[in-house]
Design a protein around this motif. Structure first.
Motif, PDB file in Angstrom:
ATOM      1  N   PRO A  46       0.819  -1.231   0.000  1.00 14.32           N
ATOM      2  CA  PRO A  46       0.000   0.000   0.000  1.00 14.32           C
ATOM      3  C   PRO A  46       0.847   1.273   0.000  1.00 14.32           C
ATOM      4  O   PRO A  46       0.432   2.299  -0.560  1.00 14.32           O
ATOM      5  CB  PRO A  46      -0.820  -0.118   1.296  1.00 14.32           C
ATOM      6  CG  PRO A  46      -0.839  -1.583   1.605  1.00 14.32           C
ATOM      7  CD  PRO A  46       0.506  -2.084   1.156  1.00 14.32           C
ATOM      8  N   ARG A 121      -5.284 -11.043   2.963  1.00 14.08           N
ATOM      9  CA  ARG A 121      -6.106  -9.928   3.450  1.00 14.08           C
ATOM     10  C   ARG A 121      -5.496  -8.592   3.071  1.00 14.08           C
ATOM     11  O   ARG A 121      -6.214  -7.642   2.736  1.00 14.08           O
ATOM     12  CB  ARG A 121      -6.276 -10.033   4.964  1.00 14.08           C
ATOM     13  CG  ARG A 121      -7.230 -11.139   5.380  1.00 14.08           C
ATOM     14  CD  ARG A 121      -7.290 -11.299   6.877  1.00 14.08           C
ATOM     15  NE  ARG A 121      -8.289 -12.279   7.261  1.00 14.08           N
ATOM     16  CZ  ARG A 121      -8.324 -12.895   8.437  1.00 14.08           C
ATOM     17  NH1 ARG A 121      -7.393 -12.617   9.348  1.00 14.08           N
ATOM     18  NH2 ARG A 121      -9.274 -13.766   8.714  1.00 14.08           N
ATOM     19  N   VAL A 122      -4.165  -8.501   3.125  1.00 12.22           N
ATOM     20  CA  VAL A 122      -3.491  -7.271   2.705  1.00 12.22           C
ATOM     21  C   VAL A 122      -3.763  -7.010   1.226  1.00 12.22           C
ATOM     22  O   VAL A 122      -4.066  -5.877   0.818  1.00 12.22           O
ATOM     23  CB  VAL A 122      -1.970  -7.362   2.962  1.00 12.22           C
ATOM     24  CG1 VAL A 122      -1.243  -6.174   2.332  1.00 12.22           C
ATOM     25  CG2 VAL A 122      -1.681  -7.422   4.454  1.00 12.22           C
ATOM     26  N   ARG A 124      -6.290  -8.135  -0.580  1.00 11.43           N
ATOM     27  CA  ARG A 124      -7.704  -7.785  -0.766  1.00 11.43           C
ATOM     28  C   ARG A 124      -7.968  -6.329  -0.407  1.00 11.43           C
ATOM     29  O   ARG A 124      -8.721  -5.642  -1.105  1.00 11.43           O
ATOM     30  CB  ARG A 124      -8.574  -8.705   0.085  1.00 11.43           C
ATOM     31  CG  ARG A 124      -8.864 -10.047  -0.574  1.00 11.43           C
ATOM     32  CD  ARG A 124      -9.831 -10.842   0.250  1.00 11.43           C
ATOM     33  NE  ARG A 124     -10.471 -11.876  -0.551  1.00 11.43           N
ATOM     34  CZ  ARG A 124     -11.303 -12.783  -0.065  1.00 11.43           C
ATOM     35  NH1 ARG A 124     -11.601 -12.775   1.231  1.00 11.43           N
ATOM     36  NH2 ARG A 124     -11.854 -13.689  -0.849  1.00 11.43           N
ATOM     37  N   ASN A 125      -7.361  -5.859   0.656  1.00 14.97           N
ATOM     38  CA  ASN A 125      -7.531  -4.460   1.029  1.00 14.97           C
ATOM     39  C   ASN A 125      -6.940  -3.539  -0.033  1.00 14.97           C
ATOM     40  O   ASN A 125      -7.484  -2.470  -0.321  1.00 14.97           O
ATOM     41  CB  ASN A 125      -6.862  -4.186   2.383  1.00 14.97           C
ATOM     42  CG  ASN A 125      -7.612  -4.816   3.537  1.00 14.97           C
ATOM     43  OD1 ASN A 125      -8.822  -5.057   3.451  1.00 14.97           O
ATOM     44  ND2 ASN A 125      -6.911  -5.101   4.621  1.00 14.97           N
ATOM     45  N   ALA A 128      -9.363  -3.399  -2.894  1.00 16.46           N
ATOM     46  CA  ALA A 128     -10.731  -3.001  -2.550  1.00 16.46           C
ATOM     47  C   ALA A 128     -11.220  -1.903  -3.484  1.00 16.46           C
ATOM     48  O   ALA A 128     -10.533  -0.913  -3.725  1.00 16.46           O
ATOM     49  CB  ALA A 128     -10.791  -2.529  -1.104  1.00 16.46           C
ATOM     50  N   SER A 133     -10.857  -7.239  -8.835  1.00 14.33           N
ATOM     51  CA  SER A 133     -10.181  -7.780  -7.654  1.00 14.33           C
ATOM     52  C   SER A 133     -10.238  -9.307  -7.580  1.00 14.33           C
ATOM     53  O   SER A 133      -9.246  -9.954  -7.260  1.00 14.33           O
ATOM     54  CB  SER A 133     -10.779  -7.178  -6.381  1.00 14.33           C
ATOM     55  OG  SER A 133     -12.172  -7.455  -6.300  1.00 14.33           O
ATOM     56  N   THR A 201     -13.689 -11.961   5.209  1.00 14.00           N
ATOM     57  CA  THR A 201     -13.859 -10.943   6.237  1.00 14.00           C
ATOM     58  C   THR A 201     -15.281 -10.964   6.790  1.00 14.00           C
ATOM     59  O   THR A 201     -16.211 -11.401   6.116  1.00 14.00           O
ATOM     60  CB  THR A 201     -13.572  -9.543   5.659  1.00 14.00           C
ATOM     61  OG1 THR A 201     -14.544  -9.263   4.649  1.00 14.00           O
ATOM     62  CG2 THR A 201     -12.184  -9.473   5.060  1.00 14.00           C
TER      63      THR A 201
END
Length: 208
Positions: A46, A121-122, A124-125, A128, A133, A201
């Motif tokens: 990110p 999860r990282v 996917r964020n 987002a 995706s 999630t």
């Protein structure tokens, strides 16, 4: 404690146990380090999302490094094959040394699954809001499976993509057989299963 700090505590604790105790799975020191390194790199993604043209070279470098390192995480799951170091003839009686090593190896695999879920999860964020995706994550999973196949059976490491890219590509193309595709498909299914079970999630569950 958040997942990143939990991963750090677990990683260094696991390494300390491997170093301080007698066991036959010393290779887990290196494998666990590579897996943990990939997780830490994922947290940088990110920060390196490009916001201007001048940021693209650094961003591409970090994202490429992550893609090269990331197969090392789920690769550890395939290290379960090394349980064959012991006979586990439990009908003949309990051999504590076997079950100690069993516990060490399974612990490393569980940690790798935790790293993998956290890494997903990282990602996917990061994705987002993108309409692509799901497709991007699926392609990422397939790349993981291909990387695991190359590492497990062709014995190439991530660094060989820089030092021997043509040899790696040639060996990979020559190794693509029906059995290789079955292996890649199985590892892909295992990853998707773990993502579905552990990486969903609460927000996604609420929509069902």
């Amino acid at each position: 404690m958040n997942d990143r700090n939990k991963a750090r505590v677990l990683f260094f604790s696991y390494l300390a146990v491997l170093i301080a105790t007698e066991n036959v799975y010393s290779f887990m020191l290196f494998n666990s380090f590579l897996a943990y390194a990939a997780l830490e790199i994922s947290y940088l993604l990110p920060l390196f999302r490009p916001k201007s043209k001048g940021e693209w070279p650094a961003s591409l470098l970090v994202y490429l490094l992550f893609l090269l390192m990331s197969p090392n995480v789920f690769y550890i799951v395939t290290d379960l094959i090394h349980l064959n170091f012991f006979s586990f003839r439990y009908t003949a009686g309990l051999v504590v040394r076997e079950w100690w090593n069993f516990s060490l190896l399974v612990t490393g695999v569980l940690l790798a699954i935790f790293y993998y879920v956290t890494m997903v999860r990282v990602i996917r964020n990061l994705l987002a809001g993108s309409r692509w995706s799901g497709i991007i994550l699926f392609l990422f999973v397939i790349l993981q499976s291909v990387g695991i196949f190359i590492g497990r059976f062709l014995r190439f490491h991530s660094v060989h993509l820089f030092t021997e890219p043509f040899a790696l590509l040639r060996e990979f193309l020559n190794a693509i057989t029906r059995d290789a595709l079955i292996f890649i498909s199985l590892i892909t299914v295992l990853q998707l299963l773990i993502i579905w079970i552990f990486a969903t999630t609460p927000k996604e569950n609420a929509h069902e």
